[in-house]
Enzyme design. Sequence first.
Site, PDB file in Angstrom:
ATOM      1  N   TYR A   7     -70.214  15.689 -25.067  1.00 40.36           N
ATOM      2  CA  TYR A   7     -69.289  14.581 -24.818  1.00 40.36           C
ATOM      3  C   TYR A   7     -69.465  14.046 -23.390  1.00 40.36           C
ATOM      4  O   TYR A   7     -69.498  12.832 -23.159  1.00 40.36           O
ATOM      5  CB  TYR A   7     -67.866  15.095 -25.029  1.00 40.36           C
ATOM      6  CG  TYR A   7     -66.773  14.102 -24.771  1.00 40.36           C
ATOM      7  CD1 TYR A   7     -66.506  13.086 -25.669  1.00 40.36           C
ATOM      8  CD2 TYR A   7     -65.978  14.195 -23.623  1.00 40.36           C
ATOM      9  CE1 TYR A   7     -65.477  12.182 -25.437  1.00 40.36           C
ATOM     10  CE2 TYR A   7     -64.951  13.301 -23.389  1.00 40.36           C
ATOM     11  CZ  TYR A   7     -64.699  12.296 -24.299  1.00 40.36           C
ATOM     12  OH  TYR A   7     -63.683  11.404 -24.064  1.00 40.36           O
TER      13      TYR A   7
ATOM     14  N   SER B 141     -63.874  10.426 -18.931  1.00 45.53           N
ATOM     15  CA  SER B 141     -63.022  11.612 -18.883  1.00 45.53           C
ATOM     16  C   SER B 141     -63.402  12.455 -17.673  1.00 45.53           C
ATOM     17  O   SER B 141     -64.560  12.433 -17.236  1.00 45.53           O
ATOM     18  CB  SER B 141     -63.263  12.418 -20.158  1.00 45.53           C
ATOM     19  OG  SER B 141     -62.893  13.757 -19.974  1.00 45.53           O
ATOM     20  N   SER B 142     -62.459  13.232 -17.188  1.00 42.97           N
ATOM     21  CA  SER B 142     -62.745  14.078 -16.024  1.00 42.97           C
ATOM     22  C   SER B 142     -63.757  15.173 -16.351  1.00 42.97           C
ATOM     23  O   SER B 142     -64.282  15.812 -15.439  1.00 42.97           O
ATOM     24  CB  SER B 142     -61.450  14.704 -15.485  1.00 42.97           C
ATOM     25  OG  SER B 142     -60.828  15.480 -16.485  1.00 42.97           O
ATOM     26  N   CYS B 143     -64.069  15.387 -17.646  1.00 42.15           N
ATOM     27  CA  CYS B 143     -65.051  16.423 -17.982  1.00 42.15           C
ATOM     28  C   CYS B 143     -66.482  15.988 -17.692  1.00 42.15           C
ATOM     29  O   CYS B 143     -67.411  16.755 -17.902  1.00 42.15           O
ATOM     30  CB  CYS B 143     -64.902  16.886 -19.422  1.00 42.15           C
ATOM     31  SG  CYS B 143     -65.484  15.674 -20.585  1.00 42.15           S
TER      32      CYS B 143
ATOM     33  N   PRO C 248     -60.124   9.208 -16.581  1.00 38.05           N
ATOM     34  CA  PRO C 248     -58.809   9.850 -16.577  1.00 38.05           C
ATOM     35  C   PRO C 248     -58.909  11.366 -16.717  1.00 38.05           C
ATOM     36  O   PRO C 248     -59.844  11.885 -17.324  1.00 38.05           O
ATOM     37  CB  PRO C 248     -58.108   9.256 -17.799  1.00 38.05           C
ATOM     38  CG  PRO C 248     -59.194   8.782 -18.695  1.00 38.05           C
ATOM     39  CD  PRO C 248     -60.410   8.498 -17.831  1.00 38.05           C
ATOM     40  N   THR C 249     -57.935  12.045 -16.166  1.00 38.86           N
ATOM     41  CA  THR C 249     -57.790  13.473 -16.392  1.00 38.86           C
ATOM     42  C   THR C 249     -57.265  13.704 -17.818  1.00 38.86           C
ATOM     43  O   THR C 249     -57.143  12.745 -18.587  1.00 38.86           O
ATOM     44  CB  THR C 249     -56.836  14.046 -15.314  1.00 38.86           C
ATOM     45  OG1 THR C 249     -56.888  15.452 -15.393  1.00 38.86           O
ATOM     46  CG2 THR C 249     -55.407  13.569 -15.516  1.00 38.86           C
TER      47      THR C 249
ATOM     48  N   GLY D 197     -60.542   0.401 -30.203  1.00 44.35           N
ATOM     49  CA  GLY D 197     -59.865   1.691 -30.393  1.00 44.35           C
ATOM     50  C   GLY D 197     -58.356   1.558 -30.274  1.00 44.35           C
ATOM     51  O   GLY D 197     -57.695   2.467 -29.763  1.00 44.35           O
ATOM     52  N   HIS D 198     -57.798   0.443 -30.767  1.00 42.00           N
ATOM     53  CA  HIS D 198     -56.367   0.161 -30.526  1.00 42.00           C
ATOM     54  C   HIS D 198     -55.426   1.068 -31.298  1.00 42.00           C
ATOM     55  O   HIS D 198     -54.232   1.077 -31.038  1.00 42.00           O
ATOM     56  CB  HIS D 198     -56.057  -1.303 -30.872  1.00 42.00           C
ATOM     57  CG  HIS D 198     -56.072  -1.587 -32.340  1.00 42.00           C
ATOM     58  ND1 HIS D 198     -57.240  -1.625 -33.063  1.00 42.00           N
ATOM     59  CD2 HIS D 198     -55.065  -1.809 -33.210  1.00 42.00           C
ATOM     60  CE1 HIS D 198     -56.937  -1.866 -34.329  1.00 42.00           C
ATOM     61  NE2 HIS D 198     -55.639  -1.988 -34.445  1.00 42.00           N
ATOM     62  N   ARG D 199     -55.944   1.838 -32.251  1.00 46.04           N
ATOM     63  CA  ARG D 199     -55.052   2.746 -32.982  1.00 46.04           C
ATOM     64  C   ARG D 199     -55.000   4.127 -32.343  1.00 46.04           C
ATOM     65  O   ARG D 199     -54.205   4.970 -32.730  1.00 46.04           O
ATOM     66  CB  ARG D 199     -55.504   2.877 -34.433  1.00 46.04           C
ATOM     67  CG  ARG D 199     -55.100   1.662 -35.238  1.00 46.04           C
ATOM     68  CD  ARG D 199     -55.486   1.859 -36.667  1.00 46.04           C
ATOM     69  NE  ARG D 199     -54.806   0.928 -37.539  1.00 46.04           N
ATOM     70  CZ  ARG D 199     -55.125   0.760 -38.812  1.00 46.04           C
ATOM     71  NH1 ARG D 199     -56.108   1.453 -39.357  1.00 46.04           N
ATOM     72  NH2 ARG D 199     -54.460  -0.105 -39.551  1.00 46.04           N
TER      73      ARG D 199
ATOM     74  N   LYS E  14     -70.451  10.269 -22.048  1.00 45.65           N
ATOM     75  CA  LYS E  14     -69.574   9.488 -21.165  1.00 45.65           C
ATOM     76  C   LYS E  14     -70.278   9.143 -19.849  1.00 45.65           C
ATOM     77  O   LYS E  14     -70.050   8.074 -19.284  1.00 45.65           O
ATOM     78  CB  LYS E  14     -68.267  10.259 -20.911  1.00 45.65           C
ATOM     79  CG  LYS E  14     -67.372  10.306 -22.141  1.00 45.65           C
ATOM     80  CD  LYS E  14     -66.880   8.906 -22.480  1.00 45.65           C
ATOM     81  CE  LYS E  14     -66.013   8.842 -23.714  1.00 45.65           C
ATOM     82  NZ  LYS E  14     -65.607   7.464 -24.061  1.00 45.65           N
TER      83      LYS E  14
ATOM     84  N   ARG F 145     -55.220  22.782 -15.413  1.00 38.60           N
ATOM     85  CA  ARG F 145     -55.467  21.424 -15.897  1.00 38.60           C
ATOM     86  C   ARG F 145     -54.434  20.474 -15.289  1.00 38.60           C
ATOM     87  O   ARG F 145     -53.306  20.866 -14.979  1.00 38.60           O
ATOM     88  CB  ARG F 145     -55.354  21.352 -17.432  1.00 38.60           C
ATOM     89  CG  ARG F 145     -56.426  22.117 -18.200  1.00 38.60           C
ATOM     90  CD  ARG F 145     -57.792  21.455 -18.103  1.00 38.60           C
ATOM     91  NE  ARG F 145     -58.786  22.146 -18.911  1.00 38.60           N
ATOM     92  CZ  ARG F 145     -59.513  23.194 -18.512  1.00 38.60           C
ATOM     93  NH1 ARG F 145     -59.356  23.686 -17.296  1.00 38.60           N
ATOM     94  NH2 ARG F 145     -60.416  23.734 -19.315  1.00 38.60           N
TER      95      ARG F 145
ATOM     96  N   HIS G  89     -56.074  18.585 -28.352  1.00 36.84           N
ATOM     97  CA  HIS G  89     -56.101  19.096 -26.982  1.00 36.84           C
ATOM     98  C   HIS G  89     -54.922  20.060 -26.790  1.00 36.84           C
ATOM     99  O   HIS G  89     -54.032  20.151 -27.627  1.00 36.84           O
ATOM    100  CB  HIS G  89     -55.990  17.936 -25.988  1.00 36.84           C
ATOM    101  CG  HIS G  89     -57.226  17.114 -25.906  1.00 36.84           C
ATOM    102  ND1 HIS G  89     -57.377  15.943 -26.616  1.00 36.84           N
ATOM    103  CD2 HIS G  89     -58.374  17.272 -25.218  1.00 36.84           C
ATOM    104  CE1 HIS G  89     -58.572  15.433 -26.360  1.00 36.84           C
ATOM    105  NE2 HIS G  89     -59.205  16.214 -25.514  1.00 36.84           N
TER     106      HIS G  89
END
Length: 317
Positions: A137, A108-110, A164-165, A11-13, A141, A210, A180
Amino acid sequence: MDKHARIYVAGHRGMVGSALVRELNAHGYRDLVTRTHSELDLTDQHEVNSFFHDARIDVVLLAAARVGGIMANATQPARFLYENLAIETNVIHAAYRASVARLVFFGSSCIYPKLCPQPIREEYLLSSALEPTNDAYAIAKIAGLKMCNAYNSEYGTHYVSLMPTNLYGPNDNYDPRGSHVLPALIRKAHEAKIARAPTLTVWGTGAPRREFLHVDDLAAATRFLLEHDVGEGVYNVGVGEDLSIRELAECVARIVDYRGELVFDATKPDGTPQKLLDVSRLASMGWRASIDLEDGIAKTYEDFCAHHCALEAASNG
Ligand code: GFB
């Protein structure tokens, strides 16, 4: 970690992957492996297996994912669930089969419950129901995190999960259908300023809170964990402070210099009321985020102007 390690950044892009590449390049890691989507489709199990069979990878940074803001998550649950599960199962299993010793999985924090006690500790995972706007999602995760833990315990791998948040920074998505809140507000405020629009519409009530982390801080945290040879577990990555969407919108308007009125559209979803991470696990090891939110937004706005305004000018002229 050995500076000669062969590191595959999946996912480097994207926003996270490109930040990882910048961070590792800046710190002398020279053997980075990347593949574009057209070179390697990570949802294709056969392609992923043959890539890992041939590529002799030492470390995987799994930053490839289908991501998006509240509306994209809520309206495309099948796509978010399928693509993320496929990428995770293909990459994690192929990495294990190819004897890749180390892997960092980005969540993700979700993943934490909708009504979680605040600040959110890593142990609160699966303690109550998820936020419905992003449960597809989140489930994907959570599956990736559980895979890392399961492979460590059953196969002796060293696969770590970072949660991560809400992130922002260079290479973010500014498309209003999928973005977002922070990139959305930067774009809206910029366009409202240019159009001299009297009002700017912010989704929801403005009350949800947030926390925002600059993606370069996430990349720094990742290098910190790799260099401290952390080989298992789940780590929240955030700044430990949050603000309301109203405060965020006011802050963006100030930075962009939009002077009109903010209007709140309560017909749009608020999502989870608050998701402030407890960052003490990483802090106790010696890592803390260093990019101040206002400075980070100001830099991101410069980046937005450099890229998106140039595109606008080209398409208008
Ligand atoms: O960033 P965001 O889309 O996602 O929205 P989540 C955060 C809050 O900002 C919500 C409000 O209360 C939105 O209603 N908001 C206000 C806006 N104006 C806007 C706007 O113009 N665009 C957007 N997008 N929001 C996502 C999850 O949740 O966060 C993902 O759906 C992922 O799965 C990601 O975890 C980090 O913070 O609510």
